[in-house]
Each structure stands twice: as structure tokens, then as C-alpha cells.
Design a protein around this motif. Sequence first.
Motif, short mmCIF file in Angstrom:
data_model
loop_
_atom_site.label_atom_id
_atom_site.label_comp_id
_atom_site.label_asym_id
_atom_site.label_seq_id
_atom_site.Cartn_x
_atom_site.Cartn_y
_atom_site.Cartn_z
N MET A 145 -4.55 10.33 0.40
CA MET A 145 -5.18 9.25 -0.37
C MET A 145 -4.45 7.94 -0.07
O MET A 145 -3.23 7.93 0.09
CB MET A 145 -5.12 9.58 -1.85
CG MET A 145 -5.69 10.95 -2.17
SD MET A 145 -5.29 11.49 -3.83
CE MET A 145 -6.56 10.64 -4.70
N THR A 146 -5.21 6.83 -0.03
CA THR A 146 -4.61 5.53 0.25
C THR A 146 -4.90 4.57 -0.90
O THR A 146 -6.04 4.45 -1.34
CB THR A 146 -5.19 4.94 1.55
OG1 THR A 146 -4.98 5.87 2.61
CG2 THR A 146 -4.53 3.61 1.90
N SER A 190 0.85 -1.19 0.00
CA SER A 190 0.00 0.00 0.00
C SER A 190 0.89 1.24 0.00
O SER A 190 2.07 1.17 0.30
CB SER A 190 -0.92 0.01 1.23
OG SER A 190 -0.14 0.11 2.41
N GLU A 205 0.42 5.77 0.63
CA GLU A 205 -0.39 6.96 0.84
C GLU A 205 0.27 8.11 0.10
O GLU A 205 1.51 8.18 0.03
CB GLU A 205 -0.50 7.30 2.33
CG GLU A 205 -1.33 6.31 3.11
CD GLU A 205 -1.48 6.70 4.57
OE1 GLU A 205 -0.70 7.55 5.06
OE2 GLU A 205 -2.36 6.14 5.22
N ASP A 227 -8.34 2.89 -2.17
CA ASP A 227 -9.12 2.57 -0.96
C ASP A 227 -9.74 3.80 -0.33
O ASP A 227 -10.82 3.72 0.25
CB ASP A 227 -8.24 1.87 0.08
CG ASP A 227 -7.95 0.44 -0.29
OD1 ASP A 227 -8.85 -0.24 -0.82
OD2 ASP A 227 -6.82 0.00 -0.06
N ASP A 228 -9.04 4.90 -0.39
CA ASP A 228 -9.54 6.12 0.25
C ASP A 228 -9.06 7.31 -0.56
O ASP A 228 -7.86 7.54 -0.70
CB ASP A 228 -9.01 6.20 1.69
CG ASP A 228 -9.60 7.35 2.48
OD1 ASP A 228 -10.30 8.20 1.90
OD2 ASP A 228 -9.35 7.39 3.70
N ALA A 229 -10.01 8.05 -1.12
CA ALA A 229 -9.68 9.23 -1.92
C ALA A 229 -9.39 10.44 -1.05
O ALA A 229 -9.08 11.51 -1.55
CB ALA A 229 -10.81 9.54 -2.90
N GLY A 230 -9.47 10.27 0.26
CA GLY A 230 -9.10 11.34 1.18
C GLY A 230 -10.28 12.06 1.79
O GLY A 230 -11.41 11.95 1.32
N THR A 231 -10.00 12.76 2.83
CA THR A 231 -10.99 13.57 3.54
C THR A 231 -10.62 15.03 3.36
O THR A 231 -9.49 15.43 3.62
CB THR A 231 -11.00 13.20 5.04
OG1 THR A 231 -11.31 11.82 5.17
CG2 THR A 231 -12.02 14.04 5.79
N GLU A 285 -6.78 10.44 -9.20
CA GLU A 285 -8.21 10.19 -9.44
C GLU A 285 -8.50 10.06 -10.93
O GLU A 285 -9.30 9.21 -11.34
CB GLU A 285 -9.09 11.31 -8.86
CG GLU A 285 -9.08 11.40 -7.35
CD GLU A 285 -8.43 12.67 -6.87
OE1 GLU A 285 -8.89 13.21 -5.87
OE2 GLU A 285 -7.45 13.14 -7.49
#
Length: 146
Positions: free
Chosen positions: A134-135, A65, A67, A121-125, A76
Motif C-alpha cells: 500500500m502507498t 510518502s 509504503e 494513493d494505492d491500496a495495493g494489488t 483501510e
Amino acid sequence: MGTKTGSGPISVGRDAQLIVQGAAGQVDLGHVTNFKHSRKTVEIDVLRMDGTAVFASLPRHAEGSFEATRSNPALEEFFSAEAALWHASGDYSTCTLYFYVNEANGSRTVYQFTGAAIVLDDAGTWEGENAVKMTVTFKASKLAVN
């Protein structure tokens, strides 16, 4: 270049660079904040009839993984283009990840993860004045180190 200390050279995170190459193009991830990977194996444990134990650890795949702090929409857009290719053709294409490490002796080590399935997995907050982290996770059929 690797960091030299009184006890010898060590590698630190700033010595590395990550590039993702796929059917939708290439993303040079300049703001990677961490990267980890491991080799997965199949363990063989056989006890022969003569009482001799035989062991093997057979390579299976690599996974990991990373980040990245969002600095532009490139990651994206890459995932969006990969999805568009899938929907248009019905063909799933894997990626190749290149992880470059600048060594303390001036050489460069390249980790090449081929046949990689990658997942955002995660586009971020998005909040206040915090960076958007981002992950991405991946599984790759092969890992070559040169």
C-alpha cells in the motif's frame, strides 16, 4: 538501534517505526517498507538597489510518502473512518504522523508531522503469492524533530 560499522554508526530502515494519529484513531504501522520526506521551502531572491543580493529559504511545509505491506485492514479502516467523519460532519480533520528512529547511541529521535493531509494513493494489488503493498502520501504544515 542504529547499526554500528567499522566506519561509525549508520541508520537503517529497521531502526524506524511509523504511527498515524487522526480523529478516527491511531494506526501503528508495523510493516512499513519505506518512508521518505522532505521539507519544502519558498525561495526569496532579492537584488537591492545598492547591488547587494539577499537570499532566504523560508520553511513552507513537509511532504512525503510511505509504503506498507498489508498485514491487516487497519490502514483501510482508518481511511474509511476518516471519510465517514467527513461525510457525517462536513469537517476535515488533519492527522499527525510520528516517525521514530532508534539511534545507534541508544537515543530515540521523533519526527512529528502535524497538520497532515494524508492520501491512500494505492491500496495495493492482490495477486498470487505476492505481498500487498500500500502507498500513502502526505503533506504536513509543520515538522518538528526532537
